[in-house]
Design a protein around this motif. Structure first.
Motif, PDB file in Angstrom:
ATOM      1  N   VAL A   3      10.042 -34.130   8.626  1.00 17.83           N
ATOM      2  CA  VAL A   3       9.297 -34.408   7.351  1.00 17.83           C
ATOM      3  C   VAL A   3       8.599 -33.674   6.409  1.00 17.83           C
ATOM      4  N   ALA A   4       8.627 -32.132   6.953  1.00 18.20           N
ATOM      5  CA  ALA A   4       8.537 -31.506   6.197  1.00 18.20           C
ATOM      6  C   ALA A   4       9.178 -30.128   6.849  1.00 18.20           C
ATOM      7  N   VAL A   5       8.198 -28.890   6.095  1.00 16.37           N
ATOM      8  CA  VAL A   5       8.799 -27.366   6.722  1.00 16.37           C
ATOM      9  C   VAL A   5       7.481 -27.095   6.885  1.00 16.37           C
ATOM     10  N   ASP A   6       7.103 -26.986   7.937  1.00 19.50           N
ATOM     11  CA  ASP A   6       5.362 -26.206   8.912  1.00 19.50           C
ATOM     12  C   ASP A   6       5.408 -24.572   8.025  1.00 19.50           C
ATOM     13  N   HIS A   7       6.020 -23.912   8.524  1.00 15.88           N
ATOM     14  CA  HIS A   7       5.910 -22.190   7.865  1.00 15.88           C
ATOM     15  C   HIS A   7       7.360 -21.624   7.126  1.00 15.88           C
ATOM     16  N   VAL A   8       6.921 -20.430   7.467  1.00 16.95           N
ATOM     17  CA  VAL A   8       8.735 -19.551   7.435  1.00 16.95           C
ATOM     18  C   VAL A   8       7.701 -18.466   8.066  1.00 16.95           C
ATOM     19  N   GLN A   9       8.503 -17.992   8.449  1.00 15.56           N
ATOM     20  CA  GLN A   9       8.369 -16.768   9.476  1.00 15.56           C
ATOM     21  C   GLN A   9       9.192 -16.107   8.601  1.00 15.56           C
ATOM     22  N   LEU A  10       8.778 -14.409   8.409  1.00 16.35           N
ATOM     23  CA  LEU A  10       9.556 -13.320   8.554  1.00 16.35           C
ATOM     24  C   LEU A  10       8.654 -12.161   9.599  1.00 16.35           C
ATOM     25  N   ALA A  11       9.416 -10.908   9.376  1.00 15.34           N
ATOM     26  CA  ALA A  11       9.087  -9.955  10.312  1.00 15.34           C
ATOM     27  C   ALA A  11       8.279  -9.032   9.512  1.00 15.34           C
ATOM     28  N   ALA A  12       7.833  -7.856  10.695  1.00 19.28           N
ATOM     29  CA  ALA A  12       7.619  -6.790   9.830  1.00 19.28           C
ATOM     30  C   ALA A  12       7.269  -5.775  10.819  1.00 19.28           C
ATOM     31  N   PRO A  13       6.988  -4.473  10.801  1.00 21.34           N
ATOM     32  CA  PRO A  13       7.269  -3.822  11.686  1.00 21.34           C
ATOM     33  C   PRO A  13       5.381  -3.054  12.352  1.00 21.34           C
ATOM     34  N   ALA A  14       5.611  -2.798  13.974  1.00 19.43           N
ATOM     35  CA  ALA A  14       4.000  -2.774  13.753  1.00 19.43           C
ATOM     36  C   ALA A  14       3.160  -1.638  12.873  1.00 19.43           C
ATOM     37  N   GLY A  15       2.106  -1.858  13.084  1.00 20.29           N
ATOM     38  CA  GLY A  15       1.527  -1.148  12.094  1.00 20.29           C
ATOM     39  C   GLY A  15       1.323  -1.886  10.716  1.00 20.29           C
ATOM     40  N   SER A  16       2.082  -2.562   9.962  1.00 19.27           N
ATOM     41  CA  SER A  16       2.272  -3.257   8.961  1.00 19.27           C
ATOM     42  C   SER A  16       1.025  -4.467   8.047  1.00 19.27           C
ATOM     43  N   GLU A  17       0.547  -4.866   9.168  1.00 15.16           N
ATOM     44  CA  GLU A  17      -0.923  -5.989   8.552  1.00 15.16           C
ATOM     45  C   GLU A  17      -1.390  -5.871   7.586  1.00 15.16           C
ATOM     46  N   PRO A  18      -2.468  -3.901   7.189  1.00 12.66           N
ATOM     47  CA  PRO A  18      -3.046  -3.838   6.520  1.00 12.66           C
ATOM     48  C   PRO A  18      -2.107  -4.019   5.204  1.00 12.66           C
ATOM     49  N   ALA A  19      -1.060  -3.615   5.145  1.00  8.34           N
ATOM     50  CA  ALA A  19      -0.328  -3.692   3.520  1.00  8.34           C
ATOM     51  C   ALA A  19       0.310  -4.733   3.165  1.00  8.34           C
ATOM     52  N   LEU A  20      -0.229  -5.446   4.293  1.00 10.23           N
ATOM     53  CA  LEU A  20       0.834  -7.556   4.126  1.00 10.23           C
ATOM     54  C   LEU A  20      -0.476  -7.860   3.563  1.00 10.23           C
ATOM     55  N   ARG A  21      -1.875  -7.893   4.363  1.00 12.44           N
ATOM     56  CA  ARG A  21      -2.360  -8.485   3.771  1.00 12.44           C
ATOM     57  C   ARG A  21      -3.184  -8.482   2.536  1.00 12.44           C
ATOM     58  N   THR A  22      -3.134  -7.135   2.018  1.00 16.76           N
ATOM     59  CA  THR A  22      -3.273  -6.454   0.288  1.00 16.76           C
ATOM     60  C   THR A  22      -2.224  -6.994   0.019  1.00 16.76           C
ATOM     61  N   TYR A  24      -0.067 -10.081   0.403  1.00 12.78           N
ATOM     62  CA  TYR A  24      -0.012 -10.984   0.016  1.00 12.78           C
ATOM     63  C   TYR A  24      -1.169 -12.223   0.100  1.00 12.78           C
ATOM     64  N   VAL A  25      -2.358 -11.644   0.421  1.00 16.64           N
ATOM     65  CA  VAL A  25      -3.859 -11.778  -0.426  1.00 16.64           C
ATOM     66  C   VAL A  25      -4.477 -11.116  -1.466  1.00 16.64           C
ATOM     67  N   ASP A  26      -4.132 -10.034  -1.973  1.00 18.39           N
ATOM     68  CA  ASP A  26      -4.841  -9.877  -2.710  1.00 18.39           C
ATOM     69  C   ASP A  26      -3.586  -9.529  -4.467  1.00 18.39           C
ATOM     70  N   VAL A  27      -2.355  -9.526  -4.231  1.00 21.88           N
ATOM     71  CA  VAL A  27      -1.169  -9.895  -5.321  1.00 21.88           C
ATOM     72  C   VAL A  27      -0.808 -11.082  -5.550  1.00 21.88           C
ATOM     73  N   LEU A  28      -0.344 -11.359  -4.032  1.00 20.88           N
ATOM     74  CA  LEU A  28      -0.072 -13.618  -4.493  1.00 20.88           C
ATOM     75  C   LEU A  28      -1.601 -14.367  -4.938  1.00 20.88           C
ATOM     76  N   GLY A  29      -2.724 -14.014  -3.356  1.00 25.54           N
ATOM     77  CA  GLY A  29      -3.513 -14.859  -4.102  1.00 25.54           C
ATOM     78  C   GLY A  29      -3.326 -15.412  -2.559  1.00 25.54           C
ATOM     79  N   MET A  30      -2.502 -15.212  -1.696  1.00 26.24           N
ATOM     80  CA  MET A  30      -2.750 -16.534  -0.379  1.00 26.24           C
ATOM     81  C   MET A  30      -4.050 -15.877  -0.109  1.00 26.24           C
TER      82      MET A  30
END
Length: 121
Positions: A3-22, A24-30
């Protein structure tokens, strides 16, 4: 029945969370979603905009998705592309999908993302 796509998962390297947060939140507005504690212990982060969720999971032998990608529908695609470029992201326009304006870009760890908007008439 699906009935729907719940989410899409992408991979990332260890320790990349700060760059991802910047990105996906600050640039993409999520918005970042809290992960359940048992999953948070594995690293990574989850993001949401409206009904769209992207999960970034840590992968030990990480390789960015250069062909596979989520297609993210946006409004005011020109302004959205300018927003990404203003934050240093490369934007590659592609006219190959009839009835749409679209471009590709990559997140900070190299995963390919497609942004598209239907064109009227």
């Amino acid at each position: 029945m699906i009935v729907a796509v719940d989410h899409v998962q992408l991979a990332a390297p260890a320790g990349s969370e700060p760059a991802l947060r910047t990105y996906y939140v600050d640039v993409l507005g999520m918005a970042e979603l809290p992960k359940p504690p048992v999953l948070a212990a594995r690293g990574g982060c989850w993001f949401q905009a409206g009904p769209v969720q992207l999960h970034l999971g840590i992968e030990a032998d990480f390789r960015p998705a250069r062909k596979a990608h989520p297609g993210l529908r946006v409004t005011d695609i020109e302004a959205f592309a300018e927003r990404l470029e203003a934050h240093g992201a490369q934007v590659r326009w592609d006219a190959g999908l009839p009835g749409h304006r679209r471009f590709y870009s990559c997140d900070p760890v190299g995963n390919r993302l497609e942004f598209l908007e239907p064109v009227d008439g």
